[in-house]
Design a protein around this motif. Structure first.
Motif, mmCIF file in Angstrom:
data_model
loop_
_atom_site.group_PDB
_atom_site.id
_atom_site.type_symbol
_atom_site.label_atom_id
_atom_site.label_comp_id
_atom_site.label_asym_id
_atom_site.label_seq_id
_atom_site.Cartn_x
_atom_site.Cartn_y
_atom_site.Cartn_z
ATOM 1 N N LEU A 83 -21.808 -18.583 4.635
ATOM 2 C CA LEU A 83 -22.494 -17.311 4.416
ATOM 3 C C LEU A 83 -21.695 -16.392 3.495
ATOM 4 C CD1 LEU A 83 -23.801 -16.703 8.029
ATOM 5 C CD2 LEU A 83 -25.153 -17.350 6.035
ATOM 6 N N ARG A 84 -20.392 -16.383 3.680
ATOM 7 C CA ARG A 84 -19.543 -15.467 2.914
ATOM 8 C C ARG A 84 -19.319 -15.971 1.487
ATOM 9 N NH1 ARG A 84 -18.080 -10.225 2.737
ATOM 10 N NH2 ARG A 84 -16.014 -10.040 1.876
ATOM 11 N N ILE A 85 -18.975 -17.244 1.329
ATOM 12 C CA ILE A 85 -18.638 -17.778 0.005
ATOM 13 C C ILE A 85 -19.884 -18.192 -0.762
ATOM 14 C CG2 ILE A 85 -17.436 -19.637 -1.216
ATOM 15 C CD1 ILE A 85 -15.343 -19.565 1.052
ATOM 16 N N ASN A 92 -21.305 -7.496 7.448
ATOM 17 C CA ASN A 92 -22.417 -7.077 8.315
ATOM 18 C C ASN A 92 -23.584 -8.060 8.227
ATOM 19 O OD1 ASN A 92 -21.221 -4.770 9.404
ATOM 20 N ND2 ASN A 92 -21.830 -3.531 7.639
ATOM 21 N N ASP A 93 -23.849 -8.560 7.023
ATOM 22 C CA ASP A 93 -24.925 -9.534 6.857
ATOM 23 C C ASP A 93 -24.568 -10.870 7.502
ATOM 24 O OD1 ASP A 93 -26.458 -7.683 5.516
ATOM 25 O OD2 ASP A 93 -25.817 -8.358 3.528
ATOM 26 N N VAL A 94 -23.290 -11.268 7.418
ATOM 27 C CA VAL A 94 -22.839 -12.484 8.096
ATOM 28 C C VAL A 94 -23.078 -12.346 9.590
ATOM 29 C CG1 VAL A 94 -20.802 -13.860 8.702
ATOM 30 C CG2 VAL A 94 -21.144 -13.137 6.339
ATOM 31 N N ASN A 95 -22.715 -11.185 10.138
ATOM 32 C CA ASN A 95 -22.922 -10.921 11.553
ATOM 33 C C ASN A 95 -24.409 -11.004 11.921
ATOM 34 O OD1 ASN A 95 -22.340 -10.209 14.210
ATOM 35 N ND2 ASN A 95 -22.418 -8.029 13.774
ATOM 36 N N GLY A 96 -25.237 -10.443 11.082
ATOM 37 C CA GLY A 96 -26.674 -10.488 11.340
ATOM 38 C C GLY A 96 -27.229 -11.902 11.278
ATOM 39 N N LYS A 101 -23.727 -12.309 17.776
ATOM 40 C CA LYS A 101 -22.977 -12.743 18.957
ATOM 41 C C LYS A 101 -21.520 -12.293 18.879
ATOM 42 C CE LYS A 101 -21.750 -16.918 21.501
ATOM 43 N NZ LYS A 101 -21.838 -18.374 21.531
ATOM 44 N N TYR A 102 -20.989 -12.251 17.678
ATOM 45 C CA TYR A 102 -19.612 -11.838 17.447
ATOM 46 C C TYR A 102 -19.614 -10.500 16.720
ATOM 47 C CZ TYR A 102 -18.813 -16.788 18.350
ATOM 48 O OH TYR A 102 -18.793 -18.027 18.920
ATOM 49 N N TYR A 105 -15.508 -7.398 13.132
ATOM 50 C CA TYR A 105 -14.050 -7.509 13.190
ATOM 51 C C TYR A 105 -13.634 -8.947 13.483
ATOM 52 C CZ TYR A 105 -9.261 -7.039 14.751
ATOM 53 O OH TYR A 105 -7.917 -7.198 14.905
ATOM 54 N N CYS A 106 -14.369 -9.626 14.347
ATOM 55 C CA CYS A 106 -14.071 -11.023 14.682
ATOM 56 C C CYS A 106 -14.157 -11.903 13.429
ATOM 57 C CB CYS A 106 -15.041 -11.519 15.741
ATOM 58 S SG CYS A 106 -14.868 -13.257 16.151
ATOM 59 N N PHE A 107 -15.186 -11.709 12.630
ATOM 60 C CA PHE A 107 -15.338 -12.505 11.408
ATOM 61 C C PHE A 107 -14.230 -12.195 10.403
ATOM 62 C CE2 PHE A 107 -19.979 -12.370 12.615
ATOM 63 C CZ PHE A 107 -19.951 -13.616 13.181
ATOM 64 N N LYS A 108 -13.889 -10.913 10.294
ATOM 65 C CA LYS A 108 -12.816 -10.532 9.381
ATOM 66 C C LYS A 108 -11.475 -11.109 9.833
ATOM 67 C CE LYS A 108 -14.712 -6.194 7.648
ATOM 68 N NZ LYS A 108 -14.516 -4.741 7.562
#
Length: 119
Positions: A83-85, A92-96, A101-102, A105-108
């Motif tokens: 999703l990121r690369i 925020n879009d990755v989280n969505g 669920k996470y 901050y968890c993704f970062k």
């Protein structure tokens, strides 16, 4: 494969799009195949050899990055990396996309750890 190379995915896409938009254009005079042989102008557009080679190299780089991401054994990090690369999404879009669920901050936090571990 390095982290810097992986994170160039969106830049490589932009370069490919810019290269595709640079057609070589020309016009030629031709005549009809049947009587009456009327002369008319035909527009020709395409890529020169260097542009074609450059596009092939860019596409190969994109495929290499996509394959490297697919080979990541950690499911969560693979999803975040896609999703990121590849998707070029914000945190925020990755989280969505991953259902919230996470936390962001968890993704970062997961992202640099996974990049260091796998690349």
């Amino acid at each position: 494969m390095t982290r810097e190379f992986l994170e160039r995915y969106q830049d490589i896409l932009a370069d490919a799009a810019a290269t595709k938009s640079q057609y070589v254009r020309d016009t030629v005079q031709a005549s009809s195949l049947e009587l009456p042989y009327v002369k008319h102008t035909i527009a020709i557009k395409g890529f020169d050899h260097n542009q074609s080679e450059h596009l092939k190299q860019l596409n190969n780089q994109l495929v290499m990055i996509e394959l490297a991401i697919e080979e990541i054994p950690d499911d969560l990090f693979r999803a975040v990396a896609k999703l990121r690369i590849i998707g070029g999404l914000s945190w925020n879009d990755v989280n969505g996309q991953l259902g919230g669920k996470y936390t962001v901050y968890c993704f970062k936090h997961i992202y640099p750890i996974g990049m260091k571990q796998y690349f």
